[in-house]
Write a protein that holds these residues in place. Structure first.
Motif, PDB file in Angstrom:
ATOM      1  N   LYS A 217     -11.031   7.879   2.953  1.00 28.86           N
ATOM      2  CA  LYS A 217     -11.815   6.689   3.297  1.00 28.86           C
ATOM      3  C   LYS A 217     -11.408   5.500   2.420  1.00 28.86           C
ATOM      4  CE  LYS A 217     -16.186   8.021   5.437  1.00 28.86           C
ATOM      5  NZ  LYS A 217     -16.316   6.836   6.264  1.00 28.86           N
ATOM      6  N   TRP A 218     -11.183   5.780   1.137  1.00 31.68           N
ATOM      7  CA  TRP A 218     -10.767   4.723   0.211  1.00 31.68           C
ATOM      8  C   TRP A 218      -9.418   4.136   0.636  1.00 31.68           C
ATOM      9  CZ3 TRP A 218     -13.412   2.535  -3.819  1.00 31.68           C
ATOM     10  CH2 TRP A 218     -12.675   1.760  -4.737  1.00 31.68           C
ATOM     11  N   LYS A 219      -8.544   4.993   1.185  1.00 29.58           N
ATOM     12  CA  LYS A 219      -7.243   4.536   1.665  1.00 29.58           C
ATOM     13  C   LYS A 219      -7.417   3.576   2.843  1.00 29.58           C
ATOM     14  CE  LYS A 219      -2.646   4.727   1.857  1.00 29.58           C
ATOM     15  NZ  LYS A 219      -2.331   3.769   2.915  1.00 29.58           N
ATOM     16  N   VAL A 220      -8.357   3.860   3.713  1.00 34.34           N
ATOM     17  CA  VAL A 220      -8.643   2.951   4.827  1.00 34.34           C
ATOM     18  C   VAL A 220      -9.086   1.593   4.296  1.00 34.34           C
ATOM     19  CG1 VAL A 220     -10.153   2.522   6.799  1.00 34.34           C
ATOM     20  CG2 VAL A 220      -9.218   4.816   6.429  1.00 34.34           C
ATOM     21  N   PHE A 235      -7.269  -2.580  -7.195  1.00 37.91           N
ATOM     22  CA  PHE A 235      -8.172  -1.467  -6.895  1.00 37.91           C
ATOM     23  C   PHE A 235      -7.543  -0.108  -7.200  1.00 37.91           C
ATOM     24  CE2 PHE A 235      -9.624  -5.136  -4.643  1.00 37.91           C
ATOM     25  CZ  PHE A 235     -10.982  -5.117  -4.865  1.00 37.91           C
ATOM     26  N   LEU A 236      -6.267  -0.112  -7.576  1.00 38.77           N
ATOM     27  CA  LEU A 236      -5.638   1.123  -8.031  1.00 38.77           C
ATOM     28  C   LEU A 236      -6.077   1.468  -9.449  1.00 38.77           C
ATOM     29  CD1 LEU A 236      -1.992   0.551  -6.742  1.00 38.77           C
ATOM     30  CD2 LEU A 236      -3.779   1.945  -5.680  1.00 38.77           C
ATOM     31  N   LEU A 237      -6.735   0.523 -10.119  1.00 28.87           N
ATOM     32  CA  LEU A 237      -7.234   0.756 -11.472  1.00 28.87           C
ATOM     33  C   LEU A 237      -8.651   1.324 -11.454  1.00 28.87           C
ATOM     34  CD1 LEU A 237      -5.924  -2.534 -13.115  1.00 28.87           C
ATOM     35  CD2 LEU A 237      -4.811  -0.307 -13.026  1.00 28.87           C
ATOM     36  N   LEU A 238      -9.217   1.438 -10.258  1.00 25.15           N
ATOM     37  CA  LEU A 238     -10.543   2.045 -10.078  1.00 25.15           C
ATOM     38  C   LEU A 238     -10.382   3.322  -9.273  1.00 25.15           C
ATOM     39  CD1 LEU A 238     -12.544  -1.132  -8.946  1.00 25.15           C
ATOM     40  CD2 LEU A 238     -12.005  -0.411 -11.270  1.00 25.15           C
ATOM     41  N   ARG A 239     -11.399   4.171  -9.301  1.00 23.51           N
ATOM     42  CA  ARG A 239     -11.349   5.351  -8.433  1.00 23.51           C
ATOM     43  C   ARG A 239     -12.753   5.736  -8.007  1.00 23.51           C
ATOM     44  NH1 ARG A 239     -11.677  10.461 -11.482  1.00 23.51           N
ATOM     45  NH2 ARG A 239     -11.880  10.038 -13.709  1.00 23.51           N
ATOM     46  N   PRO A 240     -12.924   6.035  -6.727  1.00 23.61           N
ATOM     47  CA  PRO A 240     -14.229   6.498  -6.260  1.00 23.61           C
ATOM     48  C   PRO A 240     -14.444   7.936  -6.715  1.00 23.61           C
ATOM     49  CG  PRO A 240     -12.646   6.584  -4.471  1.00 23.61           C
ATOM     50  CD  PRO A 240     -11.931   5.980  -5.640  1.00 23.61           C
ATOM     51  N   LEU A 274     -15.398  -2.797   2.222  1.00 24.12           N
ATOM     52  CA  LEU A 274     -16.314  -1.682   1.969  1.00 24.12           C
ATOM     53  C   LEU A 274     -17.218  -1.436   3.170  1.00 24.12           C
ATOM     54  CD1 LEU A 274     -17.457  -2.269  -1.737  1.00 24.12           C
ATOM     55  CD2 LEU A 274     -16.325  -0.222  -0.858  1.00 24.12           C
ATOM     56  N   PHE A 275     -17.771  -2.510   3.713  1.00 17.68           N
ATOM     57  CA  PHE A 275     -18.689  -2.383   4.848  1.00 17.68           C
ATOM     58  C   PHE A 275     -17.962  -1.842   6.073  1.00 17.68           C
ATOM     59  CE2 PHE A 275     -20.815  -4.073   8.629  1.00 17.68           C
ATOM     60  CZ  PHE A 275     -22.096  -3.560   8.439  1.00 17.68           C
ATOM     61  N   MET A 276     -16.737  -2.342   6.304  1.00 16.56           N
ATOM     62  CA  MET A 276     -15.972  -1.886   7.467  1.00 16.56           C
ATOM     63  C   MET A 276     -15.617  -0.407   7.355  1.00 16.56           C
ATOM     64  SD  MET A 276     -13.417  -5.155   7.979  1.00 16.56           S
ATOM     65  CE  MET A 276     -12.518  -4.399   9.328  1.00 16.56           C
TER      66      MET A 276
END
Length: 293
Positions: A217-220, A235-240, A274-276
């Motif tokens: 999902k994060w990849k999307v 955003f590669l410096l963060l991770r879900p 994020l919403f999409m």
């Protein structure tokens, strides 16, 4: 990189001299600029130019990306540099580069004029050839520098391969190939860093970066950002870490999260992505001291 550059004492009177980040970044740009024309992946980089990006400069100097952006804008406004940008990279030109880096024959001529200066084997004259080993070392260092500019494209590959610590793996990848001169198993020169990274297997870290369904999902979401902002690699410096009861938990260093939060335009694009992708979620941050090696 080897060699030297000139710094005039008039720099003490420079309008930005009392702004530490400005001095740090400007000297870094001078030191990194090409001393002779080169091509990289078909891109011509002339003498006095460097191909780079804000994220790369931030990584190399330790200065935040937001501060890099401000400093570059200021240097451009006072005609210290010019910048030609695309969505993937920037070519920065040092104005009046010849003031900071003389050509090799000019430098040798100046050395020979100093009769009281003892010339050694480390200081070749115009008639004394530079050893092949030194030339090879210069070429190797310059190639390392050019390939390092692909750091974030390689990090993206390892991030979505779901290594537990993709930054550590990326550093291990570059350190390995820099150490062997960017040669493949057959001893041939490597030209495409990303294709080698795709086949790289590494056990620097064990485990996974985050749960696989969440990573997909994060990849999307990341691909949406990639098509809508130049700052997507941030955003590669963060991770879900987990999605639970409408809460999306995201881990990263506080400075990286603050950098995103401070950029209102970027934040708006991210909220939309994020919403999409996830629908209506509440983002919860989990700070950590470091996610790097």
């Amino acid at each position: 990189m080897e060699g030297w550059v000139k710094l005039f004492r008039m720099l003490l009177n420079w309008e930005w001299y009392k702004v530490p980040y400005m001095v740090h970044l400007f000297i870094h740009l001078i030191l990194k600029a090409n001393h002779e024309p080169r091509k990289w992946q078909g891109i011509a980089i002339e003498r006095g130019q460097l191909l780079t990006g804000r994220k790369v400069l931030s990584y190399e100097t330790g200065i935040s990306e937001q501060t890099i952006r401000t400093c570059l804008s200021r240097l451009k406004s006072t005609n210290e540099i010019t910048i030609k940008s695309t969505s993937q990279y920037s070519i920065i030109t040092i104005c009046n580069y010849e003031s900071y880096q003389e050509k090799k024959d000019e430098a040798n001529h100046q050395i020979n004029q100093h009769s009281n200066q003892r010339l050694t084997n480390d200081q070749p004259t115009i008639n004394q050839p530079v050893t092949t080993n030194k030339n090879e070392k210069n070429n190797k260092n310059e190639k390392n520098s050019l390939f390092r500019q692909r750091f974030f494209s390689v990090l993206e590959i390892f991030y979505f391969k779901n290594f537990k610590n993709p930054i550590a793996v990326t550093n291990a990848f570059f350190n390995h190939y820099e150490g062997i001169g960017w040669k493949n198993a057959r001893g041939l020169d490597i030209e495409n860093v990303e294709s080698v990274a795709e086949n790289w297997s590494n056990k620097t870290t064990e485990g996974t970066n985050c749960p696989v369904p969440l990573l997909l999902k994060w990849k999307v979401m990341y691909d949406i950002l990639k098509n809508n902002t130049d700052h997507y690699t941030q955003f590669l410096l963060l991770r879900p870490t987990k999605l639970e009861n409408g809460n999306l938990f995201i881990r990263g260093e506080e400075k990286d999260i603050q950098s995103i939060e401070a950029d209102k335009a970027l934040l708006a694009v991210w909220k939309n992505a994020l919403f999409m992708t996830f629908g209506k979620v509440n983002v919860q941050y989990e700070f950590e001291k470091t996610i790097a090696a």
